[in-house]
Design a protein around this motif. Structure first.
Motif, PDB file in Angstrom:
ATOM      1  N   THR A   4      60.734  13.870  18.344  1.00 38.62           N
ATOM      2  CA  THR A   4      59.416  14.132  17.812  1.00 38.62           C
ATOM      3  C   THR A   4      59.111  13.388  16.490  1.00 38.62           C
ATOM      4  OG1 THR A   4      59.425  16.303  18.730  1.00 38.62           O
ATOM      5  CG2 THR A   4      57.935  16.117  17.231  1.00 38.62           C
ATOM      6  N   THR A   7      55.330  14.781  10.762  1.00 39.52           N
ATOM      7  CA  THR A   7      53.819  15.092  10.410  1.00 39.52           C
ATOM      8  C   THR A   7      53.433  13.830   9.793  1.00 39.52           C
ATOM      9  OG1 THR A   7      53.910  17.209  10.315  1.00 39.52           O
ATOM     10  CG2 THR A   7      52.048  16.362   9.367  1.00 39.52           C
ATOM     11  N   ARG A  10      53.097  10.756  11.993  1.00 41.06           N
ATOM     12  CA  ARG A  10      51.976  11.195  12.782  1.00 41.06           C
ATOM     13  C   ARG A  10      50.677  10.860  12.136  1.00 41.06           C
ATOM     14  NH1 ARG A  10      52.233  16.807  15.598  1.00 41.06           N
ATOM     15  NH2 ARG A  10      50.413  15.886  16.548  1.00 41.06           N
ATOM     16  N   GLU A 146      55.081  21.634   5.788  1.00 39.43           N
ATOM     17  CA  GLU A 146      54.201  22.461   6.492  1.00 39.43           C
ATOM     18  C   GLU A 146      54.520  22.877   7.947  1.00 39.43           C
ATOM     19  OE1 GLU A 146      51.454  23.744   4.884  1.00 39.43           O
ATOM     20  OE2 GLU A 146      52.453  23.087   3.169  1.00 39.43           O
ATOM     21  N   PRO A 147      54.035  23.998   8.321  1.00 39.47           N
ATOM     22  CA  PRO A 147      54.269  24.483   9.737  1.00 39.47           C
ATOM     23  C   PRO A 147      53.178  23.704  10.436  1.00 39.47           C
ATOM     24  CG  PRO A 147      53.652  26.216   8.270  1.00 39.47           C
ATOM     25  CD  PRO A 147      53.797  25.098   7.486  1.00 39.47           C
ATOM     26  N   ALA A 148      53.317  22.512  10.876  1.00 35.06           N
ATOM     27  CA  ALA A 148      52.267  21.883  11.501  1.00 35.06           C
ATOM     28  C   ALA A 148      51.990  21.851  12.892  1.00 35.06           C
ATOM     29  CB  ALA A 148      52.158  20.409  10.851  1.00 35.06           C
ATOM     30  N   ASP A 149      51.134  22.573  13.437  1.00 30.13           N
ATOM     31  CA  ASP A 149      51.303  22.521  15.174  1.00 30.13           C
ATOM     32  C   ASP A 149      50.022  21.033  15.260  1.00 30.13           C
ATOM     33  OD1 ASP A 149      48.444  23.476  14.293  1.00 30.13           O
ATOM     34  OD2 ASP A 149      48.814  25.346  15.188  1.00 30.13           O
ATOM     35  N   ASP A 150      49.857  21.043  16.262  1.00 31.79           N
ATOM     36  CA  ASP A 150      49.109  19.923  16.767  1.00 31.79           C
ATOM     37  C   ASP A 150      47.739  20.130  16.290  1.00 31.79           C
ATOM     38  OD1 ASP A 150      51.073  18.393  18.240  1.00 31.79           O
ATOM     39  OD2 ASP A 150      50.039  19.215  20.061  1.00 31.79           O
ATOM     40  N   ALA A 151      47.149  21.198  16.035  1.00 30.35           N
ATOM     41  CA  ALA A 151      45.746  21.424  15.484  1.00 30.35           C
ATOM     42  C   ALA A 151      45.902  21.183  13.677  1.00 30.35           C
ATOM     43  CB  ALA A 151      45.234  22.886  15.629  1.00 30.35           C
ATOM     44  N   TRP A 152      46.993  21.514  13.285  1.00 31.19           N
ATOM     45  CA  TRP A 152      47.058  21.423  12.053  1.00 31.19           C
ATOM     46  C   TRP A 152      46.966  19.839  11.660  1.00 31.19           C
ATOM     47  CZ3 TRP A 152      49.844  18.904   8.174  1.00 31.19           C
ATOM     48  CH2 TRP A 152      49.821  19.622   6.723  1.00 31.19           C
ATOM     49  N   GLU A 154      45.931  17.527  13.277  1.00 28.64           N
ATOM     50  CA  GLU A 154      44.617  16.803  13.744  1.00 28.64           C
ATOM     51  C   GLU A 154      43.680  16.998  12.513  1.00 28.64           C
ATOM     52  OE1 GLU A 154      43.341  14.846  15.884  1.00 28.64           O
ATOM     53  OE2 GLU A 154      45.534  14.695  16.494  1.00 28.64           O
TER      54      GLU A 154
END
Length: 172
Positions: A4, A7, A10, A146-152, A154
């Motif tokens: 993966t 962040t 990405r 940061e607790p970054a999911d895909d929405a975060w 984006e």
């Protein structure tokens, strides 16, 4: 096993073309020429204060060491006032803030390299305003922490792209 991306990786990948467009736009300035250098600083002065003010209003972000004063001092030394900043209209969120901060602080990093092109005797406080020791790495680590999911992610990309776009439009 699939690895993966972080962040930051990405964010960097999603904004690479935006970064390239800003670099191309500002690359046309000859920083050893007083008129070009003045125009370069004026363009930055249209973008940087707007993003810094927007960042300062977002709770939860790390403090931004503003470069607005250094920019104003350099422009004053060249006989110019600060221009009116452009509007930075992005829905504020902590994630978008981290994305925009990535751009602003990346600009600081690039400024050090550009400052080498400014002749001695010309003001260079703005471009010479480097990161404190470990500051850039700490910013990248903070983004990655940061607790970054895909929405975060984006939303962070939206903030970064908006900041790049403001810088891209500033020389116009």
């Amino acid at each position: 096993m699939t690895e993966t991306l972080s962040t930051v990786a990405r964010l960097r990948a999603a904004t690479a073309s935006d970064h390239d467009a800003v670099d191309a736009g500002f690359g046309r300035y000859d920083l050893s020429d007083a008129d070009d250098y003045r125009a370069f600083l004026i363009a930055h002065a249209k973008a940087l204060p707007a993003v810094e003010a927007w960042l300062a209003a977002i709770p939860g972000l790390g403090a931004v060491r503003s470069r607005e004063t250094a920019l104003a001092e350099d422009l004053a030394a060249l006989g110019e006032d600060m221009p009116t900043p452009m509007a930075f209209d992005v829905m504020p969120s902590e994630a978008a803030g981290w994305g925009a901060m990535y751009v602003v602080e990346g600009s600081r990093l690039g400024g050090i390299m550009l400052s080498r092109s400014v002749p001695e005797g010309m003001p260079s406080a703005y471009l010479g305003s480097k990161h404190l020791s470990g500051e850039w790495r700490a910013l990248l680590a903070a983004i990655d922490d940061e607790p970054a999911d895909d929405a975060w992610v984006e939303r962070a990309i939206v903030g970064a792209k908006a900041a790049f776009d403001l810088y891209r439009r500033a020389p116009a």
